[in-house]
Design a protein around this motif. Structure first.
Motif, short mmCIF file in Angstrom:
data_model
loop_
_atom_site.label_atom_id
_atom_site.label_comp_id
_atom_site.label_asym_id
_atom_site.label_seq_id
_atom_site.Cartn_x
_atom_site.Cartn_y
_atom_site.Cartn_z
N ASP A 99 16.40 12.15 -8.95
CA ASP A 99 15.58 12.80 -7.93
C ASP A 99 16.29 12.57 -6.59
O ASP A 99 17.13 13.36 -6.20
CB ASP A 99 14.17 12.20 -8.00
N THR A 100 16.04 11.43 -5.94
CA THR A 100 16.87 11.15 -4.76
C THR A 100 18.26 10.71 -5.23
O THR A 100 19.25 10.93 -4.57
CB THR A 100 16.29 10.02 -3.89
N ALA A 105 22.61 5.55 -8.41
CA ALA A 105 23.82 5.26 -7.62
C ALA A 105 23.94 3.75 -7.41
O ALA A 105 25.03 3.17 -7.54
CB ALA A 105 23.75 5.97 -6.27
N LEU A 106 22.82 3.09 -7.13
CA LEU A 106 22.85 1.65 -6.90
C LEU A 106 23.24 0.90 -8.17
O LEU A 106 24.07 -0.01 -8.13
CB LEU A 106 21.47 1.19 -6.42
N ALA A 107 22.68 1.30 -9.30
CA ALA A 107 23.02 0.65 -10.58
C ALA A 107 24.50 0.83 -10.89
O ALA A 107 25.18 -0.10 -11.31
CB ALA A 107 22.16 1.22 -11.71
N LYS A 108 25.01 2.02 -10.67
CA LYS A 108 26.42 2.29 -10.92
C LYS A 108 27.32 1.40 -10.04
O LYS A 108 28.26 0.78 -10.53
CB LYS A 108 26.73 3.76 -10.63
N TRP A 127 18.69 16.66 -13.34
CA TRP A 127 19.24 16.43 -12.01
C TRP A 127 18.58 17.44 -11.07
O TRP A 127 18.72 18.65 -11.25
CB TRP A 127 20.76 16.67 -12.07
N ILE A 128 17.84 16.93 -10.08
CA ILE A 128 17.17 17.83 -9.13
C ILE A 128 18.16 18.10 -8.00
O ILE A 128 18.21 17.37 -6.99
CB ILE A 128 15.85 17.22 -8.61
N ALA A 132 18.75 15.71 -4.49
CA ALA A 132 19.53 14.52 -4.85
C ALA A 132 20.76 14.38 -3.96
O ALA A 132 21.46 15.35 -3.68
CB ALA A 132 19.95 14.60 -6.31
N LYS A 133 20.99 13.12 -3.53
CA LYS A 133 22.19 12.84 -2.73
C LYS A 133 23.33 12.44 -3.65
O LYS A 133 24.42 12.11 -3.19
CB LYS A 133 21.92 11.72 -1.73
#
Lengths: 228, 228
Positions: A99-100, A105-108, A127-128, A132-133
């Protein structure tokens, strides 16, 4: 037009989408050695991908962003960060929906810097794209019009919050609502029917009354805690 | 009587059993702060229990025992053991089924000694009482006659191994099998129909041929690797 456009995702769709996602990953020629589920949303797709790709090494990492259904809270954080030996491994990080994109991204990034694998890629069922950034390396469906995709592993939590939100935000709920009236406001707010949630509807009302968020007075449901 | 009595578990049953399990846990008055899924079998029930019990803290630990469907291998081991801070927490360790019970017992002992929580309890959808050396604190169904419960998150892996096993162990498969003949031996071996597996049947045959376990010669499937 509902306030929160909601789409109920069925188990059959979860299977179909996960199979499609697995096919995309296989098609790329990159096969992971380890799958990491983003807790809690990635658990079911990650487990299914392990089956479809023949991966036995499955872990999880808790990266959280949402605290309430259909609403964004603060920044994403890794809860219980821990390290494992991943040298030389290809790691696939899996979530249900981007969504965002902050949690995935943080987990990756965390895995790349702390576990130091040979490579990390990301996958999600959906994937929205307009909001999504972050674009996952693999996704099965691109969603162009934002909606709250209601996955079957969060039926009760979402439904409970959906109902509570009506009582907190809809002026018409101030004096209390009969269950019939609640049902019609629910359809107006979310565009889906209470019946579509099967036995979860009753469980959600039970949870709200047992937690004393709602109480029943003269046959109508009333908010028992003051509005925030 | 099939050689390996197999019961296909549906997603609806998974939901029903997980809801029933949640009700038993709630009924005991002991509410966990953290849920730990035993990877890989416990992932789906653990995720559902988080929804039904309102738990946000979800982790996993890989405790493995089985290496091939419907066959026991060596002892259970913890893969990627790691520690998190769990002081003062009540931890619920979740698996799908307690067969020998070794994986769940090992995960429980590991968490108790390494994570040092306030308490650890175990839960599973099913407990095969006549063979298990370990009884989980919570279970939804007690199974008195052993069967291979085929959960929907391991459809492809199990089915692939089921088919391979016929080719390796059934004398009648020596000269190869047409797909029709394989289908009838499959029913004889497992007591379930290939059709019950839907599109997984084709995927399993594709996997076996792409991995060169089987090859197709003159319209029949033949084992391409020598018997172990």
């Amino acid at each position: 037009m509902p306030k929160v456009v909601t789409k109920l995702v069925s188990w059959d769709e979860v299977v179909e989408w996960s199979l499609g996602l697995a096919r995309k990953i296989e098609g790329s020629g990159w096969l992971p050695d380890m799958v990491v589920a983003v807790a809690r949303g990635g658990y079911v797709p990650a487990r299914l991908l392990c089956d479809y790709l023949g991966i036995s090494d499955l872990m999880s990492l808790q990266s959280q962003h949402w605290t309430e259904a259909a609403r964004a809270s603060q920044k994403a954080i890794i809860r219980n960060p821990y390290s494992v030996e991943a040298k030389g491994l290809k790691v696939l990080v899996v979530d249900d929906i981007v969504d965002t994109g902050e949690t995935l991204a943080l987990a990756k990034d965390f895995i790349a810097s702390e576990w130091k694998p040979e490579g990390v890629r990301t996958a999600a069922l959906q994937w929205i794209s307009p909001v999504a950034k972050f674009k996952p390396d693999y996704y099965y469906l691109e969603v162009k019009d934002w909606a709250w995709f209601q996955y079957p592993w969060t039926r009760l939590e979402d439904l409970t919050q959906f109902i509570e939100r009506i009582f907190r935000e809809d002026e018409r709920a101030k004096g209390g609502l009969s269950e019939d009236r609640l049902r019609s406001l629910f359809i107006e707010w979310y565009g889906v029917k209470p019946e579509d949630f099967g036995s979860y509807w009753r469980l959600a009302l039970d949870r709200l009354t047992s937690k004393r968020v709602l109480e029943v007075k003269d046959g109508v449901f009333v908010l028992s805690k003051p509005r925030k």
